[in-house]
Design an enzyme around this catalytic site. Structure first.
Site, PDB file in Angstrom:
ATOM      1  N   LYS A   1       0.849  -1.208   0.000  1.00  0.00           N
ATOM      2  CA  LYS A   1       0.000   0.000   0.000  1.00  0.00           C
ATOM      3  C   LYS A   1       0.879   1.251   0.000  1.00  0.00           C
ATOM      4  O   LYS A   1       1.924   1.288   0.653  1.00  0.00           O
ATOM      5  CB  LYS A   1      -0.890  -0.015   1.249  1.00  0.00           C
ATOM      6  CG  LYS A   1      -1.784   1.199   1.341  1.00  0.00           C
ATOM      7  CD  LYS A   1      -2.987   0.967   2.211  1.00  0.00           C
ATOM      8  CE  LYS A   1      -3.816   2.239   2.347  1.00  0.00           C
ATOM      9  NZ  LYS A   1      -4.224   2.806   1.055  1.00  0.00           N
ATOM     10  N   SER A   2       0.440   2.291  -0.720  1.00  0.00           N
ATOM     11  CA  SER A   2       1.264   3.502  -0.880  1.00  0.00           C
ATOM     12  C   SER A   2       1.778   4.042   0.452  1.00  0.00           C
ATOM     13  O   SER A   2       1.011   4.240   1.400  1.00  0.00           O
ATOM     14  CB  SER A   2       0.465   4.599  -1.580  1.00  0.00           C
ATOM     15  OG  SER A   2       0.113   4.219  -2.877  1.00  0.00           O
TER      16      SER A   2
ATOM     17  N   ASN B   1     -13.974   3.773  -3.816  1.00  0.00           N
ATOM     18  CA  ASN B   1     -13.244   3.828  -2.550  1.00  0.00           C
ATOM     19  C   ASN B   1     -12.571   5.172  -2.361  1.00  0.00           C
ATOM     20  O   ASN B   1     -12.148   5.826  -3.315  1.00  0.00           O
ATOM     21  CB  ASN B   1     -12.204   2.697  -2.475  1.00  0.00           C
ATOM     22  CG  ASN B   1     -10.882   3.087  -3.076  1.00  0.00           C
ATOM     23  OD1 ASN B   1     -10.018   3.650  -2.412  1.00  0.00           O
ATOM     24  ND2 ASN B   1     -10.713   2.802  -4.364  1.00  0.00           N
TER      25      ASN B   1
ATOM     26  N   CYS C   1      -2.200  11.362  -6.698  1.00  0.00           N
ATOM     27  CA  CYS C   1      -2.399  12.098  -5.465  1.00  0.00           C
ATOM     28  C   CYS C   1      -2.369  13.603  -5.723  1.00  0.00           C
ATOM     29  O   CYS C   1      -1.577  14.081  -6.527  1.00  0.00           O
ATOM     30  CB  CYS C   1      -1.250  11.697  -4.566  1.00  0.00           C
ATOM     31  SG  CYS C   1      -1.318  12.459  -3.034  1.00  0.00           S
TER      32      CYS C   1
ATOM     33  N   ILE D   1      -4.305   0.888 -15.160  1.00  0.00           N
ATOM     34  CA  ILE D   1      -4.636   2.238 -14.728  1.00  0.00           C
ATOM     35  C   ILE D   1      -4.919   2.282 -13.219  1.00  0.00           C
ATOM     36  O   ILE D   1      -5.239   1.243 -12.621  1.00  0.00           O
ATOM     37  CB  ILE D   1      -5.911   2.763 -15.484  1.00  0.00           C
ATOM     38  CG1 ILE D   1      -7.085   1.796 -15.299  1.00  0.00           C
ATOM     39  CG2 ILE D   1      -5.615   3.010 -16.922  1.00  0.00           C
ATOM     40  CD1 ILE D   1      -8.394   2.258 -15.916  1.00  0.00           C
ATOM     41  N   ASN D   2      -4.830   3.458 -12.642  1.00  0.00           N
ATOM     42  CA  ASN D   2      -5.322   3.669 -11.290  1.00  0.00           C
ATOM     43  C   ASN D   2      -6.857   3.774 -11.366  1.00  0.00           C
ATOM     44  O   ASN D   2      -7.428   3.681 -12.454  1.00  0.00           O
ATOM     45  CB  ASN D   2      -4.706   4.955 -10.716  1.00  0.00           C
ATOM     46  CG  ASN D   2      -4.579   4.885  -9.201  1.00  0.00           C
ATOM     47  OD1 ASN D   2      -5.502   4.425  -8.517  1.00  0.00           O
ATOM     48  ND2 ASN D   2      -3.466   5.329  -8.672  1.00  0.00           N
TER      49      ASN D   2
ATOM     50  N   GLY E   1      -7.006  -3.189 -13.926  1.00  0.00           N
ATOM     51  CA  GLY E   1      -8.358  -2.636 -14.032  1.00  0.00           C
ATOM     52  C   GLY E   1      -9.385  -3.700 -14.333  1.00  0.00           C
ATOM     53  O   GLY E   1      -9.500  -4.161 -15.466  1.00  0.00           O
ATOM     54  N   GLY E   2     -10.110  -4.114 -13.307  1.00  0.00           N
ATOM     55  CA  GLY E   2     -11.264  -5.001 -13.501  1.00  0.00           C
ATOM     56  C   GLY E   2     -10.932  -6.434 -13.871  1.00  0.00           C
ATOM     57  O   GLY E   2     -11.774  -7.144 -14.420  1.00  0.00           O
TER      58      GLY E   2
ATOM     59  N   GLY F   1      -6.922  -6.403  -8.189  1.00  0.00           N
ATOM     60  CA  GLY F   1      -7.207  -5.553  -7.036  1.00  0.00           C
ATOM     61  C   GLY F   1      -8.572  -5.828  -6.446  1.00  0.00           C
ATOM     62  O   GLY F   1      -8.716  -6.624  -5.511  1.00  0.00           O
TER      63      GLY F   1
HETATM   64  C1  DHB Z   1      -7.049   6.078  -2.816  1.00  0.00           C
HETATM   65  C2  DHB Z   1      -5.826   6.027  -3.442  1.00  0.00           C
HETATM   66  C3  DHB Z   1      -5.758   5.780  -4.798  1.00  0.00           C
HETATM   67  O1  DHB Z   1      -4.592   5.718  -5.476  1.00  0.00           O
HETATM   68  C4  DHB Z   1      -6.920   5.580  -5.514  1.00  0.00           C
HETATM   69  O2  DHB Z   1      -6.843   5.346  -6.816  1.00  0.00           O
HETATM   70  C5  DHB Z   1      -8.137   5.645  -4.886  1.00  0.00           C
HETATM   71  C6  DHB Z   1      -8.201   5.885  -3.534  1.00  0.00           C
HETATM   72  C7  DHB Z   1      -7.157   6.336  -1.361  1.00  0.00           C
HETATM   73  O3  DHB Z   1      -6.334   5.866  -0.564  1.00  0.00           O
HETATM   74  O4  DHB Z   1      -8.094   7.016  -0.956  1.00  0.00           O
END
Ligand code: DHB
Length: 305
Positions: free
Chosen positions: A45-46, A69, A129, A192-193, A245-246, A267
């Protein structure tokens, strides 16, 4: 049985199927996931420089076509995350990708340097972000210059660790961003994000379903969007791509490879099915390869004109 082994940036992955960032959050849960059959790598996680608290709950809401989300990039911050990474790294045998997220360009270098000290296999930059230096708080990934600067800063800190730029689909022309990422020195692209952001309403409560009101859309709804983006990126750049993605079936994963992905992220389907989604998709991929006489995954990569 057909092999799913895949080479990506000179690193060998036992399978092209990898977990995407932000789904499995606890370090220990990632160690458990890494033991799953059919998984090729773990994405953390980031991590941000400082600790971030969660947005108000609920932070993830399912709907008929996927999820929205808005977790708020919750994470313990670099210092604690580095300890967690070093601890878990000893327990996992698949490559480890650490996602990083920053709110100002100046944060990327110290953050990437701190993460690089834990010696992950890859560093992935979450470019979705908001940039707090920008009055509009525009995400880095929607601005070509900011995308370039963020990647250059991370590359400067990462040394020999390959850097993946994770692109957002929320732009007019994703190929411009793919080209900028490659020119800035990114070793690979993930795409993709989440898309959107989106909004869902709870009619009985007369309020938004998410605590943060709006959030990124993921899951089945974005599969066609993801395929189109990966297809266009693969025509534009020479660096390898993680298609995300999906994806929830073997057919989805093979589609992603046919449009140009080398690795395939999973994901939302982990939310829906659990860790067993990995052996399930891996088995389905092998069945499809057997049925359609596909020798190996390399032979079907980017086979669509
Ligand atoms: C969040 C982070 C993301 O990179 C994303 O695509 C969607 C939600 C988050 O932590 O809120």
């Amino acid at each position: 049985m057909k092999t799913l082994q895949t080479k990506f940036c000179n690193v060998t992955f036992p399978s092209p199927l990898i977990s995407v960032s932000g789904i499995v959050t606890s370090p220990q849960a990632n160690a458990v996931l890494a033991k799953e059959k059919g998984i090729g790598a773990i994405t953390w996680k980031s991590v941000s420089l400082r600790e971030r608290k969660s947005h108000p709950v609920p932070v993830v809401v399912p709907y008929s076509s996927g999820y929205i989300n808005s977790v708020g990039l919750q994470n313990p911050g670099l210092e604690q995350a580095a300890k967690d990474i070093l601890h878990i790294k000893k327990q996992i045998r698949v490559p480890l990708i650490i996602s990083i997220v920053a709110f100002q360009i100046s944060e990327f270098y110290p953050l990437a340097l701190g993460v690089a000290k834990t010696r992950p296999d890859f560093i992935e930059i979450n470019l979705s972000c908001p940039n707090v230096d920008d009055e509009a708080g525009k995400p880095f990934g929607t601005d070509l210059l900011m995308t370039t600067l963020a990647i250059q800063e991370v590359k400067r800190a990462a040394g020999d660790i390959p850097v993946i730029a994770k692109l957002t689909p929320n732009v007019v022309d994703i190929t411009e961003f793919a080209r900028a990422a490659e020119e800035a020195g990114a070793d690979a692209i993930s795409a993709i994000n989440t898309s959107g952001p989106g909004l869902l309403i709870d009619v009985s409560k007369r309020k938004p379903k998410l605590g943060h009101k709006i959030g990124g859309i993921s899951g089945k709804a974005i599969k066609p969007l993801a395929l189109r983006c990966v297809y266009e990126i693969a025509k534009t750049v020479n660096i390898p791509i993680i298609g995300i993605g999906g994806v929830s079936t073997g057919e989805d994963a093979i589609e992603m490879i046919m449009v140009g992905a080398t690795l395939v992220g999973v994901g939302s389907a982990i939310f829906g099915v659990g860790n067993s989604i990995f052996p399930k998709i891996a088995q389905q991929m092998q069945d499809i390869m057997e049925k359609h006489h596909i020798r190996d995954l390399k032979s079907i990569k980017k086979c669509i004109d």
